[in-house]
Design a protein around this motif. Sequence first.
Motif, PDB file in Angstrom:
ATOM      1  N   UNK A  19      -0.237  13.044  14.580  1.00 20.33           N
ATOM      2  CA  UNK A  19      -0.583  13.804  15.056  1.00 20.33           C
ATOM      3  C   UNK A  19      -2.004  14.023  15.203  1.00 20.33           C
ATOM      4  N   UNK A  20      -2.489  12.818  15.095  1.00 20.97           N
ATOM      5  CA  UNK A  20      -3.942  12.676  15.718  1.00 20.97           C
ATOM      6  C   UNK A  20      -4.041  12.495  17.739  1.00 20.97           C
ATOM      7  N   UNK A  21      -2.333  11.902  17.386  1.00 23.08           N
ATOM      8  CA  UNK A  21      -1.920  11.349  18.904  1.00 23.08           C
ATOM      9  C   UNK A  21      -1.839  12.806  19.855  1.00 23.08           C
ATOM     10  N   UNK A  22      -1.393  13.578  18.716  1.00 22.51           N
ATOM     11  CA  UNK A  22      -0.952  15.721  19.013  1.00 22.51           C
ATOM     12  C   UNK A  22      -2.498  15.941  19.624  1.00 22.51           C
ATOM     13  N   UNK A  23      -3.650  15.713  19.523  1.00 20.68           N
ATOM     14  CA  UNK A  23      -4.592  16.069  19.905  1.00 20.68           C
ATOM     15  C   UNK A  23      -4.808  16.925  17.857  1.00 20.68           C
ATOM     16  N   UNK A  24      -3.878  17.265  17.073  1.00 20.27           N
ATOM     17  CA  UNK A  24      -4.247  18.177  15.770  1.00 20.27           C
ATOM     18  C   UNK A  24      -5.592  17.524  14.856  1.00 20.27           C
ATOM     19  N   UNK A  25      -6.237  16.252  15.274  1.00 19.26           N
ATOM     20  CA  UNK A  25      -6.679  16.015  13.822  1.00 19.26           C
ATOM     21  C   UNK A  25      -8.521  15.781  14.676  1.00 19.26           C
ATOM     22  N   UNK A  26      -9.209  16.234  14.214  1.00 13.88           N
ATOM     23  CA  UNK A  26     -10.997  15.924  14.980  1.00 13.88           C
ATOM     24  C   UNK A  26     -11.359  14.824  13.760  1.00 13.88           C
ATOM     25  N   UNK A  27     -10.960  14.289  12.464  1.00  9.62           N
ATOM     26  CA  UNK A  27     -11.613  13.655  12.203  1.00  9.62           C
ATOM     27  C   UNK A  27     -10.021  13.119  10.442  1.00  9.62           C
ATOM     28  N   UNK A  28     -10.350  12.337  10.658  1.00 15.17           N
ATOM     29  CA  UNK A  28      -9.710  11.696   9.386  1.00 15.17           C
ATOM     30  C   UNK A  28      -9.376  10.040   8.903  1.00 15.17           C
ATOM     31  N   UNK A  29      -9.393  10.212   7.490  1.00 13.42           N
ATOM     32  CA  UNK A  29      -9.712   8.470   6.419  1.00 13.42           C
ATOM     33  C   UNK A  29      -8.482   8.716   5.385  1.00 13.42           C
ATOM     34  N   UNK A  30      -7.501   7.689   5.363  1.00 13.85           N
ATOM     35  CA  UNK A  30      -6.642   7.666   4.853  1.00 13.85           C
ATOM     36  C   UNK A  30      -7.249   6.864   3.431  1.00 13.85           C
ATOM     37  N   UNK A  31      -6.557   7.305   2.391  1.00 11.06           N
ATOM     38  CA  UNK A  31      -7.166   6.476   0.943  1.00 11.06           C
ATOM     39  C   UNK A  31      -5.896   5.980   1.029  1.00 11.06           C
TER      40      UNK A  31
END
Length: 520
Positions: free
Chosen positions: A354-366
């Motif tokens: 989703x990040x590569x497709x431009x859907x995410x402006x911010x993310x943090x995985x726990x």
Amino acid sequence: MAQLPVKKKRQPPASLPANLQHCVRFPGVVLCLVEKKMGLSRKAFLVSLAQRKGFCVEEASSERVTHVVSENNSGNEVIEWLKRKGSPFLDAVGHGIALLDLSWFTESMSTGQPVEIEPRHRLQVAAHAKELEGQCQVATYACQRRTPLEHNHQMLTEALETLAEEAHFWGSEGRCLAFSRAASMLKSLPWTVRKIQDLNSLPCIGEHSRRVIQEVLEDGESAEVERIRRSERYQTMKLFTKIFGVGVKTASRWYQEGLRTLADLQAHHTKLSKEQQAGLLYYEDLSTPVTFSEAETIGQLVREVVEQCLPGASVTLTGGFRRGKQSGHDVDLLLTHPMDGQEVGLLGKVIGQMDRQGFLLYHSIHRSSFQSFEDEAQEIRDSTTAMDHFERCFSIFRLGCFPGGIPRSASEAQRLNNAVQVSGTPGSWKAVRVDFVVTPCSQFPFALLGWTGSRNFERDLRRFSKHEKKMVLNSHALYDKGKVCGFWGRRTGGESLWYGVGFLLMIYISVSYVFCLFAC
Ligand code: 8DG
Ligand code: CA
Ligand code: CA
């Protein structure tokens, strides 16, 4: 030769079923009309009148009924009639379901909306004293009460919720809990509180809440609540804690340092985490409520990406939207796969794509910090936290608002997203907070229950398990004396076996959810 008779073609139904023809204007009110003494034709006339006015009408067998309306029957006669019909909501009569005389119905029809229920509208049930007492009792635990999304005490609950919020801003969690419990109790009442004595038999309403309720009932507002709402600290704390990644402690420190506005944060070069920087950048969008259709669109887009990454995996919309709310502050999604263990690694792949497709402006995985059921059991014996140990991702999603409507697929959304990026049309997308949680299938029912909320409901469900059932519940399992006793799935020849106490729990959960809209 004798001609064969022409077989008459079956005519299509002249119209849709009545319930589908009318739009529902009051989703929190579901009527059931008692045909006893009313007669079927009069009932049909009244049902159609109610539907034309935007009311939802269902039969006595429906679990969604909130208002039972009858004509020329006593309360006891209606109860008997409901018993004969095998109504699933009989237990909730008196504390969740209102038994009403036709006068309430006719007044509602003539004003075009459900009028407030007054004592004169109610049917009296002349039960034995003990039975009656039981019927009027309101359950102490929120998980035992029906809490409709729309209720009769908006002004009172808003006042109590302001006090709860203010207590939270001062770190006074006990007081915060007391005020939100009182608000939750009022939301569940099917009748309207008009004077302070009406609260006499109710649990969960402490002295302070009582005082404030009395003030609002008598003066239309509470001086204390109004003072808080106008106070600089309350307003500033509200502003700062709405920034994604900012909790009460940070907001309070900034306030003590003299900061009052978002511009102050920038002017003073306040040190911000990556999460807080993103929160500030998209502050306006993130403070705008997310609608149900936006949540569904995001759910669908994520579903497609998940299917590409791990066929068969599922995505469930949880949080407030699962409780029937039409708007919320974020979107909560629960991911799983029917085969335990297959979900490992899924979140990283989905977020990456989703990040590569431009859907995410911010993310943090726990990462998941789940060790074993034994460790979990130990931890929950030692603390009362609601936090769980699932792998999760807190993100800000870039939801395109496309002129041609909602995109039909993730690839179409990506294409449109890119086009929007290139053309740079302002206002053509919206930042939305999305929480992703991943659970193994064997813990899915618990995770689903835990992430559906509301917080009050969850807290009371855990208290209920502990104090009334001597068991411990969290978002991973149900424990009996330290042993996992609820809900684990075993794959046997492609089937999952759900058994033990978990099965009973599931019935309890399903019944609760069907019966209630947990707005508390
Ligand atoms: P809203 O977004 O519509 O305003 O309200 P909501 O959907 O009810 O609230 P939420 O803050 O998004 O939280 C959804 C539910 O998830 C809520 O019942 C609390 C629960 N929840 C967390 N964090 C955790 C956690 O770490 N573990 C568990 N089990 N539940 C959690 O927010
Ligand atoms: Ca939510
Ligand atoms: Ca959330």
